[in-house]
Design a protein around this motif. Structure first.
Motif, mmCIF file in Angstrom:
data_model
loop_
_atom_site.group_PDB
_atom_site.id
_atom_site.type_symbol
_atom_site.label_atom_id
_atom_site.label_comp_id
_atom_site.label_asym_id
_atom_site.label_seq_id
_atom_site.Cartn_x
_atom_site.Cartn_y
_atom_site.Cartn_z
ATOM 1 N N HIS A 94 83.735 0.141 83.472
ATOM 2 C CA HIS A 94 83.836 -0.651 82.247
ATOM 3 C C HIS A 94 84.634 -1.902 82.583
ATOM 4 O O HIS A 94 85.111 -2.045 83.717
ATOM 5 N N HIS A 95 84.788 -2.812 81.642
ATOM 6 C CA HIS A 95 85.307 -4.133 81.996
ATOM 7 C C HIS A 95 86.826 -4.207 82.108
ATOM 8 O O HIS A 95 87.342 -5.210 82.587
ATOM 9 N N SER A 104 88.096 -8.735 93.111
ATOM 10 C CA SER A 104 87.947 -9.944 93.926
ATOM 11 C C SER A 104 88.539 -9.794 95.325
ATOM 12 O O SER A 104 88.334 -10.660 96.175
ATOM 13 N N ILE A 105 89.270 -8.700 95.581
ATOM 14 C CA ILE A 105 89.728 -8.424 96.949
ATOM 15 C C ILE A 105 88.521 -8.301 97.882
ATOM 16 O O ILE A 105 88.588 -8.639 99.054
ATOM 17 N N ARG A 119 79.103 -7.217 81.628
ATOM 18 C CA ARG A 119 78.888 -8.610 82.033
ATOM 19 C C ARG A 119 79.275 -9.570 80.900
ATOM 20 O O ARG A 119 79.975 -10.553 81.112
ATOM 21 N N ARG A 120 78.836 -9.251 79.685
ATOM 22 C CA ARG A 120 79.123 -10.127 78.549
ATOM 23 C C ARG A 120 80.648 -10.240 78.320
ATOM 24 O O ARG A 120 81.179 -11.334 78.122
ATOM 25 N N ASP A 127 88.061 -13.869 83.809
ATOM 26 C CA ASP A 127 89.125 -13.499 84.747
ATOM 27 C C ASP A 127 88.573 -13.561 86.174
ATOM 28 O O ASP A 127 87.686 -12.797 86.533
ATOM 29 N N LEU A 128 89.122 -14.464 86.989
ATOM 30 C CA LEU A 128 88.613 -14.638 88.355
ATOM 31 C C LEU A 128 88.783 -13.376 89.200
ATOM 32 O O LEU A 128 88.109 -13.194 90.207
#
Ligand SMILES: [Zn+2]
Length: 323
Positions: A94-95, A104-105, A119-120, A127-128
């Motif tokens: 989940h998000h 992002s690691i 995704r939405r 958030d990068l």
């Protein structure tokens, strides 16, 4: 940030040994085999999972509290088994950032997979640390990597609008995050869940799958079907107790007593039914589920369930409709 020394903890009930998992290593994680080439990782509070395959490694969630230890766990297992440690796929349960914030690691060429609502929501939140999924699905998606198969399914909102069931049919395992805590009570407000009715119904959906091992996303050990059943009973007890309190406590006298301060009447009524509903549940589960005596957890969860029964299900005293 400051945190109280452990010596300042209130006098809570001892944690049942059965609630605890294996010891962590010096780097602060434990990695264990679930079955065959499926592994789970914990830092004692959060859990993640990964599968080694002939074509690379598939990750399931990347909690930031585990962070780079997830990389270490993958490397450790891949080296021990002489298989690739290259992460090729990453599945989002989940998000929520506390389960995905180390995404992002891992390299940008990792294929990320998640529900279309994940995704939405990630696009919304920008958030990068959590790149949006490349592959999305609405109801079901079969992930096939290196001859292995994982079944992803969305069965409606529960803890979050996008929380999915991750079934490993060839590993006798279900991963389903943030609903059941093995051996422990849910934390505040139904484990910080958005859809209370969906949350209450989710364990039955989880149990409708065939599995022996359950990865719940939190705390130090895997869950069993018995853990899910105990959790279901805890929630069922709260629901029954909340129904009893809602249908037997008349709200009108609270409003009359509060005079022109209408919110004082609301508070007095809801606090009274919540305390009445929560007290027997706290008593029953202290010593059974870890942290059941942390009153605010059972009380706020009872409050949320009580509000859902009142607002979604229409449960109230029979005389509450104005004549
Ligand atoms: Zn969550």
């Amino acid at each position: 940030m400051t945190s109280p020394a452990s010596g300042d903890l209130p006098d809570y009930a001892p944690i049942p040994r059965s609630a605890l998992g294996p010891a962590l290593n010096d780097q602060g994680y434990y990695v264990g085999r679930v079955e065959r080439n499926l592994y789970w990782v914990t830092d004692g509070v959060y859990q993640s999972a990964f599968m080694t395959t002939g074509d690379g490694v598939v990750l399931f969630d990347t909690p930031p509290s585990i962070g780079h230890n997830l990389r270490r766990a993958v490397d450790e297992i891949a080296a021990a088994n002489g298989v690739s440690n290259v992460v090729t796929h990453l599945v989002y349960s989940h998000h929520h950032a506390d389960h995905t914030g180390a995404s992002s690691i891992f390299a940008n060429d990792v294929v990320r997979i998640g529900h279309e609502e994940t995704r939405r929501l990630l696009l919304r939140d920008g958030d990068l640390a959590r790149p949006v999924p490349d592959i999305t699905f609405a109801d079901r998606y079969t992930l096939e990597v290196g001859g292995e198969r994982v079944e992803l399914a969305w069965h409606g909102p529960n803890h979050s609008p996008d929380n999915i069931y991750i079934h490993f049919p060839d590993h006798d395992t279900l991963m389903f995050i943030d609903v059941v805590n093995a051996g422990w009570v849910p934390i505040y407000n139904v484990n910080l869940s958005e859809d209370v009715i969906g949350y209450m119904g989710a364990p039955a959906i989880a149990l409708s799958y065939p599995w022996t091992h359950f990865i719940s996303g939190h705390l130090g050990r895997l869950a069993t079907r018995d853990d899910v059943a105990v959790h279901q009973q805890y929630i069922a007890d709260i629901e029954a107790s909340a129904r009893e309190a809602l249908t037997s406590v008349n709200p009108v006298p609270f409003y009359v007593a509060a005079g022109e301060n209408s919110w004082a009447g609301v508070k007095a009524h809801l606090d009274t039914v919540t305390e009445r509903a929560a007290a027997p549940v706290i008593a029953k589960y202290t010593g059974v589920l870890a942290a059941a005596d942390i009153e605010v957890f059972t009380t706020t969860t009872t409050f949320q369930i009580l509000q859902s029964l009142r607002l979604d299900r229409g449960v109230t005293v029979s005389s509450f409709v104005h004549p």
